[in-house]
Motif scaffolding. Structure first.
Motif, PDB file in Angstrom:
ATOM      1  N   ASP A  16      39.711  31.827  26.215  1.00  0.00           N
ATOM      2  CA  ASP A  16      39.918  33.266  26.092  1.00  0.00           C
ATOM      3  C   ASP A  16      40.061  33.790  27.518  1.00  0.00           C
ATOM      4  N   GLY A  17      41.284  34.092  27.911  1.00  0.00           N
ATOM      5  CA  GLY A  17      41.578  34.459  29.300  1.00  0.00           C
ATOM      6  C   GLY A  17      41.116  35.856  29.671  1.00  0.00           C
ATOM      7  N   THR A  18      40.761  36.655  28.672  1.00  0.00           N
ATOM      8  CA  THR A  18      40.276  38.031  28.902  1.00  0.00           C
ATOM      9  C   THR A  18      39.053  38.219  28.005  1.00  0.00           C
ATOM     10  N   VAL A  19      37.982  37.524  28.330  1.00  0.00           N
ATOM     11  CA  VAL A  19      36.874  37.396  27.368  1.00  0.00           C
ATOM     12  C   VAL A  19      36.169  38.726  27.093  1.00  0.00           C
ATOM     13  N   GLY A  20      36.191  39.640  28.064  1.00  0.00           N
ATOM     14  CA  GLY A  20      35.670  41.005  27.847  1.00  0.00           C
ATOM     15  C   GLY A  20      34.271  41.003  27.277  1.00  0.00           C
ATOM     16  N   GLU A  21      34.116  41.654  26.135  1.00  0.00           N
ATOM     17  CA  GLU A  21      32.784  41.755  25.526  1.00  0.00           C
ATOM     18  C   GLU A  21      32.492  40.573  24.594  1.00  0.00           C
ATOM     19  N   GLY A  22      33.405  39.628  24.514  1.00  0.00           N
ATOM     20  CA  GLY A  22      33.126  38.390  23.794  1.00  0.00           C
ATOM     21  C   GLY A  22      33.353  38.440  22.289  1.00  0.00           C
ATOM     22  N   GLY A  23      33.988  39.479  21.784  1.00  0.00           N
ATOM     23  CA  GLY A  23      34.225  39.581  20.339  1.00  0.00           C
ATOM     24  C   GLY A  23      35.123  38.462  19.821  1.00  0.00           C
ATOM     25  N   HIS A  24      36.290  38.294  20.463  1.00  0.00           N
ATOM     26  CA  HIS A  24      37.188  37.215  20.043  1.00  0.00           C
ATOM     27  C   HIS A  24      36.551  35.853  20.326  1.00  0.00           C
ATOM     28  N   ALA A  25      35.870  35.770  21.468  1.00  0.00           N
ATOM     29  CA  ALA A  25      35.269  34.482  21.856  1.00  0.00           C
ATOM     30  C   ALA A  25      34.271  34.012  20.804  1.00  0.00           C
ATOM     31  N   LEU A  44      37.308  33.660  30.509  1.00  0.00           N
ATOM     32  CA  LEU A  44      37.582  34.133  31.874  1.00  0.00           C
ATOM     33  C   LEU A  44      37.633  35.652  31.859  1.00  0.00           C
ATOM     34  N   ASP A  45      37.157  36.257  32.920  1.00  0.00           N
ATOM     35  CA  ASP A  45      37.349  37.699  33.065  1.00  0.00           C
ATOM     36  C   ASP A  45      37.276  38.062  34.540  1.00  0.00           C
ATOM     37  N   GLN A  46      38.040  39.079  34.910  1.00  0.00           N
ATOM     38  CA  GLN A  46      38.040  39.580  36.282  1.00  0.00           C
ATOM     39  C   GLN A  46      36.782  40.369  36.582  1.00  0.00           C
ATOM     40  N   ASP A  47      36.164  40.894  35.524  1.00  0.00           N
ATOM     41  CA  ASP A  47      35.089  41.865  35.712  1.00  0.00           C
ATOM     42  C   ASP A  47      33.722  41.177  35.628  1.00  0.00           C
ATOM     43  N   ARG A  87      37.225  34.781  36.948  1.00  0.00           N
ATOM     44  CA  ARG A  87      38.553  34.513  37.506  1.00  0.00           C
ATOM     45  C   ARG A  87      39.604  35.263  36.736  1.00  0.00           C
ATOM     46  N   SER A  88      40.760  35.334  37.341  1.00  0.00           N
ATOM     47  CA  SER A  88      41.925  35.859  36.618  1.00  0.00           C
ATOM     48  C   SER A  88      42.471  34.755  35.711  1.00  0.00           C
ATOM     49  N   TYR A  89      42.998  35.177  34.583  1.00  0.00           N
ATOM     50  CA  TYR A  89      43.634  34.192  33.692  1.00  0.00           C
ATOM     51  C   TYR A  89      44.817  33.511  34.382  1.00  0.00           C
ATOM     52  N   ALA A  90      45.377  34.164  35.419  1.00  0.00           N
ATOM     53  CA  ALA A  90      46.501  33.558  36.133  1.00  0.00           C
ATOM     54  C   ALA A  90      46.053  32.325  36.920  1.00  0.00           C
ATOM     55  N   LEU A 105      45.135  35.863  25.286  1.00  0.00           N
ATOM     56  CA  LEU A 105      45.020  36.996  26.209  1.00  0.00           C
ATOM     57  C   LEU A 105      45.000  38.268  25.375  1.00  0.00           C
ATOM     58  N   ASP A 106      44.005  39.108  25.627  1.00  0.00           N
ATOM     59  CA  ASP A 106      43.901  40.421  24.976  1.00  0.00           C
ATOM     60  C   ASP A 106      43.905  41.399  26.152  1.00  0.00           C
ATOM     61  N   LEU A 107      45.099  41.885  26.484  1.00  0.00           N
ATOM     62  CA  LEU A 107      45.314  42.517  27.797  1.00  0.00           C
ATOM     63  C   LEU A 107      44.670  43.898  27.914  1.00  0.00           C
ATOM     64  N   GLY A 108      44.673  44.400  29.133  1.00  0.00           N
ATOM     65  CA  GLY A 108      44.214  45.782  29.349  1.00  0.00           C
ATOM     66  C   GLY A 108      42.736  45.851  29.641  1.00  0.00           C
ATOM     67  N   LEU A 109      42.120  46.927  29.175  1.00  0.00           N
ATOM     68  CA  LEU A 109      40.702  47.117  29.494  1.00  0.00           C
ATOM     69  C   LEU A 109      39.886  47.202  28.210  1.00  0.00           C
ATOM     70  N   SER A 110      38.586  46.935  28.338  1.00  0.00           N
ATOM     71  CA  SER A 110      37.722  46.916  27.160  1.00  0.00           C
ATOM     72  C   SER A 110      37.182  48.318  26.886  1.00  0.00           C
ATOM     73  N   TYR A 126      34.153  49.025  26.616  1.00  0.00           N
ATOM     74  CA  TYR A 126      33.008  49.220  27.519  1.00  0.00           C
ATOM     75  C   TYR A 126      33.501  49.769  28.867  1.00  0.00           C
ATOM     76  N   GLN A 127      34.541  49.135  29.402  1.00  0.00           N
ATOM     77  CA  GLN A 127      35.044  49.592  30.704  1.00  0.00           C
ATOM     78  C   GLN A 127      35.504  51.047  30.630  1.00  0.00           C
ATOM     79  N   LEU A 128      36.170  51.372  29.532  1.00  0.00           N
ATOM     80  CA  LEU A 128      36.693  52.736  29.379  1.00  0.00           C
ATOM     81  C   LEU A 128      35.551  53.749  29.294  1.00  0.00           C
ATOM     82  N   ARG A 158      39.005  49.388  39.646  1.00  0.00           N
ATOM     83  CA  ARG A 158      39.191  47.945  39.863  1.00  0.00           C
ATOM     84  C   ARG A 158      38.442  47.149  38.804  1.00  0.00           C
ATOM     85  N   PHE A 159      39.129  46.188  38.191  1.00  0.00           N
ATOM     86  CA  PHE A 159      38.425  45.271  37.287  1.00  0.00           C
ATOM     87  C   PHE A 159      37.494  44.392  38.114  1.00  0.00           C
ATOM     88  N   ASN A 160      38.013  43.937  39.264  1.00  0.00           N
ATOM     89  CA  ASN A 160      37.233  43.020  40.087  1.00  0.00           C
ATOM     90  C   ASN A 160      37.067  43.588  41.491  1.00  0.00           C
TER      91      ASN A 160
HETATM   92  C1  LIG Z   1      40.839  44.320  25.931  1.00  0.00           C
HETATM   93  S1  LIG Z   1      39.569  43.633  26.895  1.00  0.00           S
HETATM   94  C2  LIG Z   1      39.234  42.134  26.056  1.00  0.00           C
HETATM   95  C3  LIG Z   1      38.270  42.302  24.933  1.00  0.00           C
HETATM   96  C4  LIG Z   1      37.891  40.973  24.290  1.00  0.00           C
HETATM   97  N1  LIG Z   1      39.009  40.359  23.604  1.00  0.00           N
HETATM   98  C5  LIG Z   1      36.727  41.144  23.327  1.00  0.00           C
HETATM   99  O1  LIG Z   1      36.851  40.680  22.179  1.00  0.00           O
HETATM  100  O2  LIG Z   1      35.705  41.697  23.711  1.00  0.00           O
HETATM  101  C6  LIG Z   1      40.413  43.073  28.317  1.00  0.00           C
HETATM  102  C7  LIG Z   1      39.544  42.349  29.348  1.00  0.00           C
HETATM  103  O3  LIG Z   1      40.454  41.676  30.223  1.00  0.00           O
HETATM  104  C8  LIG Z   1      39.913  41.685  31.517  1.00  0.00           C
HETATM  105  N2  LIG Z   1      41.029  41.412  32.433  1.00  0.00           N
HETATM  106  C9  LIG Z   1      42.022  42.235  32.816  1.00  0.00           C
HETATM  107  N3  LIG Z   1      42.872  41.580  33.631  1.00  0.00           N
HETATM  108  C10 LIG Z   1      42.408  40.309  33.756  1.00  0.00           C
HETATM  109  C11 LIG Z   1      42.861  39.143  34.451  1.00  0.00           C
HETATM  110  N4  LIG Z   1      43.956  39.149  35.197  1.00  0.00           N
HETATM  111  N5  LIG Z   1      42.141  38.006  34.308  1.00  0.00           N
HETATM  112  C12 LIG Z   1      41.012  37.965  33.551  1.00  0.00           C
HETATM  113  N6  LIG Z   1      40.534  39.050  32.881  1.00  0.00           N
HETATM  114  C13 LIG Z   1      41.230  40.195  32.982  1.00  0.00           C
HETATM  115  C14 LIG Z   1      39.288  43.044  31.643  1.00  0.00           C
HETATM  116  O4  LIG Z   1      38.298  43.032  32.660  1.00  0.00           O
HETATM  117  C15 LIG Z   1      38.696  43.237  30.230  1.00  0.00           C
HETATM  118  O5  LIG Z   1      37.363  42.795  30.191  1.00  0.00           O
END
Ligand SMILES: C[S@@+](CC[C@H](N)C(=O)[O-])C[C@H]1O[C@@H](n2cnc3c(N)ncnc32)[C@H](O)[C@@H]1O
Length: 290
Positions: free
Chosen positions: A19-28, A44-47, A70-73, A92-97, A99-101, A119-121
């Motif tokens: 999960d390249g954008t693990v965020g709050e871990g819902g999908h994970a 992985l998450d930038q934040d 780390r970044s998913y890149a 990848l579930d792009l954008g912001l979570s 929680y962040q918002l 900044r995410f990171n």
């Molecule tokens: C929409 S949320 C993901 C929510 C997640 N799917 C869940 O179930 O909780 C997007 C997450 O992607 C992270 N993010 C944004 N750009 C990123 C990057 N380049 N690499 C890793 N994480 C990134 C953000 O910090 C944020 O936590």
């Protein structure tokens, strides 16, 4: 779109998923449930704040998951470091979570009054949204608002920002919202969407270099999948979705990936009702060919 993601990834026991954008871990958490027994997940998450909360949420899966700041890149470097040849699925579930918002106090929302950081990171990105507003040239600001926010009054807004920062440097979201309103002028708001939405989105994309990250990922992602491995990407605006769509078409023509469907999946009306932020979500899925 949790069910759609699990089906799209063809999530099965015993395999490794990312999960390249693990965020709050819902999908994970859903991926770990579906891949029991023996499935593993790298998140992985930038934040850094997101990872701390997610580590607690996923703690009961014990040794089945690893989290990386780390970044998913940069997934390629991780795979190499860990000696892994490829994975069964990447999400990848792009954008912001949410929680962040709502709670990060980093200025992602135009509704409160928070420092204009975005900044995410904070450890990697040197420039905050406030610094960008205070120091970028009018042409750069206009381009950011036009290209990343599809803001029709980009030039006018950039002019208002330059005028405002001569009086006082931007520090908070409320200062920016005031200038956006002034730039709209009397009777300025047209359409359903609050213009601050587009401007905040544009700044966030610029501060985090979001499109560069996505492009870097899309360049390399097929090489990180095992044959038959799946890639699922959820995007929330046309700038991202267009990139994913075009890249999947290129891969398909090259015989590297096969799209599962040409049209993206979108959330059900029930999901949109439960979670209004999901209304613009588009999920695209492709499979690595053998
Ligand atoms: C929409 S949320 C993901 C929510 C997640 N799917 C869940 O179930 O909780 C997007 C997450 O992607 C992270 N993010 C944004 N750009 C990123 C990057 N380049 N690499 C890793 N994480 C990134 C953000 O910090 C944020 O936590």
């Amino acid at each position: 779109m949790v069910t759609e993601v699990l089906v799209g990834l063809n999530c099965r026991p015993g395999y490794l998923y990312v999960d390249g954008t693990v965020g709050e871990g819902g999908h994970a958490a859903a991926i770990l449930d579906r891949s029991t027994p023996g499935g593993e997940l790298w998140g992985l998450d930038q934040d850094p704040a997101a990872l701390t909360a997610t580590a607690t949420r996923l703690a009961h899966y014990t040794s089945r998951f690893l989290l990386f700041h780390r970044s998913y890149a940069q997934l390629g470097e991780l795979l190499e470091m860990q000696g892994v040849k490829g994975v069964a699925g990447i999400l990848l579930d792009l954008g912001l979570s949410s929680y962040q918002l709502q709670h990060s106090q980093r200025g992602f929302s135009f509704q409160g009054d928070e420092p204009l950081d975005m900044r995410f990171n904070p450890e990697v990105e040197a420039v905050t949204a406030a610094q960008l507003l205070n120091h970028a040239s009018p042409a750069v600001l206009e381009k950011i608002f036009r290209d990343y926010g599809e803001e029709p009054r980009a030039r006018r807004l950039a002019r208002f920002i330059i005028q405002a920062r001569r009086q006082a440097h931007f520090k908070t979201t409320r200062q920016l919202v005031t200038v956006i309103q002034q730039a709209q002028g009397p009777g300025g708001r047209r359409g359903r969407i609050n213009p601050a939405t587009r401007v905040f989105q544009a700044l966030r994309i610029a501060v985090n270099r979001e499109l560069e990250q996505l492009d870097a990922f899309l360049e390399q992602a097929p090489g990180w999948l095992l044959p038959g491995g799946r890639l699922a990407v959820i995007s929330y605006h046309s700038l991202e979705d267009r990139r994913v769509k075009q890249r999947l078409a290129v891969w398909e023509r090259a015989g590297v990936m096969r799209r599962l469907s040409r049209k993206p999946l979108t959330p059900t009306p029930e999901e949109v009702e439960r979670n209004p932020r999901s209304r613009s979500a588009k999920l695209r899925v492709a499979e690595r060919t053998a």
